[in-house]
Design a protein around this motif. Structure first.
Motif, short mmCIF file in Angstrom:
data_model
loop_
_atom_site.label_atom_id
_atom_site.label_comp_id
_atom_site.label_asym_id
_atom_site.label_seq_id
_atom_site.Cartn_x
_atom_site.Cartn_y
_atom_site.Cartn_z
N ALA A 56 0.84 -1.21 0.00
CA ALA A 56 0.00 0.00 0.00
C ALA A 56 0.87 1.25 0.00
O ALA A 56 0.59 2.21 -0.73
N ASP A 57 1.94 1.24 0.82
CA ASP A 57 2.84 2.39 0.87
C ASP A 57 3.50 2.65 -0.47
O ASP A 57 3.62 3.80 -0.91
N GLN A 58 3.94 1.60 -1.14
CA GLN A 58 4.56 1.77 -2.46
C GLN A 58 3.55 2.32 -3.47
O GLN A 58 3.89 3.15 -4.30
N GLY A 59 2.31 1.85 -3.38
CA GLY A 59 1.27 2.35 -4.26
C GLY A 59 1.00 3.82 -4.03
O GLY A 59 0.89 4.62 -4.97
N ILE A 60 0.92 4.20 -2.76
CA ILE A 60 0.69 5.61 -2.44
C ILE A 60 1.86 6.46 -2.91
O ILE A 60 1.66 7.54 -3.48
N SER A 62 3.90 5.87 -5.37
CA SER A 62 3.89 5.98 -6.84
C SER A 62 2.81 6.96 -7.30
O SER A 62 3.04 7.77 -8.20
N ILE A 63 1.66 6.93 -6.65
CA ILE A 63 0.59 7.86 -6.99
C ILE A 63 1.00 9.29 -6.65
O ILE A 63 0.75 10.22 -7.43
N LEU A 64 1.65 9.48 -5.50
CA LEU A 64 2.12 10.81 -5.13
C LEU A 64 3.14 11.34 -6.14
O LEU A 64 3.15 12.54 -6.44
N THR A 65 3.96 10.46 -6.68
CA THR A 65 4.92 10.87 -7.71
C THR A 65 4.19 11.38 -8.93
O THR A 65 4.54 12.43 -9.49
N LEU A 66 3.13 10.67 -9.35
CA LEU A 66 2.36 11.10 -10.52
C LEU A 66 1.60 12.40 -10.24
O LEU A 66 1.52 13.28 -11.10
N ILE A 67 1.08 12.54 -9.03
CA ILE A 67 0.39 13.78 -8.65
C ILE A 67 1.37 14.94 -8.66
O ILE A 67 1.06 16.04 -9.15
N ASP A 68 2.56 14.70 -8.13
CA ASP A 68 3.61 15.71 -8.11
C ASP A 68 3.91 16.21 -9.52
O ASP A 68 3.99 17.42 -9.77
N LEU A 69 4.04 15.29 -10.45
CA LEU A 69 4.31 15.66 -11.84
C LEU A 69 3.15 16.43 -12.45
O LEU A 69 3.35 17.40 -13.19
#
Length: 177
Positions: A56-60, A62-69
């Motif tokens: 779950a942490d890795q998923g979050i 990765s999603i935060l990375t995409l949101i950041d971009l």
């Protein structure tokens, strides 16, 4: 007919026309936006095949990375459109899909959107680091000193945003001269 001497009028026309020197910079921002799209797609294709094995942490993360971009891309668009319209020329777009904020964001609004985006991007990066604390395999290993500076820098962005908003609010309440 103007009472100004011809040389002064020509100088002022040239000065006013110099705003077009900014146009290549806005074109460069379009290239920067394309670069962000490539990075976003690369990250998406990197994370997508791993989705079934991620924690779950890795998923979050990765999603935060995409949101950041995407926030960085939004920031680029705001600077690109607002800057061009405020400093070079109005965009003559007759399309119905023109965003509501276009043509309405002045320099003060641009500053506020810029600082808000920076605070959001900084906050997401800080959250990614916090989520990795205490995990030996963290993608974001940091020292206590680095973490302290990251928090200080983030708080500096937040305080700057609050102070900019306060200054704009005070300027709006004063009489225009």
């Amino acid at each position: 007919m103007s009472d100004k001497p011809t040389i002064e009028s020509k100088f002022e026309q040239g000065l006013f026309g110099s705003r077009w020197l900014m146009a290549p910079m806005y074109l460069g921002l379009v290239v920067s936006l394309a670069m962000l799209v490539v990075i976003f797609v690369r990250e998406l294709f990197y994370y997508a095949p791993q989705v079934l094995t991620m924690t779950a942490d890795q998923g979050i993360l990765s999603i935060l990375t995409l949101i950041d971009l995407s926030l960085a891309a939004n920031l680029l668009l705001i600077v690109l459109f607002s800057g061009y319209e405020n400093f070079v020329s109005k965009l003559d777009i007759t399309s119905n899909d023109r965003p509501d904020w276009m043509g309405k964001v002045d320099f003060s609004g641009l500053k506020m959107k810029l600082i808000a985006s920076i605070v959001a991007i900084s906050g997401i990066h800080l959250l990614k680091v916090f989520m990795g604390l205490g995990k030996p395999d963290s993608a974001y290993p940091v020292t206590t000193e680095t973490l302290r500076w990251m928090v200080i820098i983030h708080l500096t962005f937040v305080i700057s945003g609050v102070l900019l908003a306060l200054m704009d609010w005070l300027a709006a309440k004063t009489d225009k001269h």
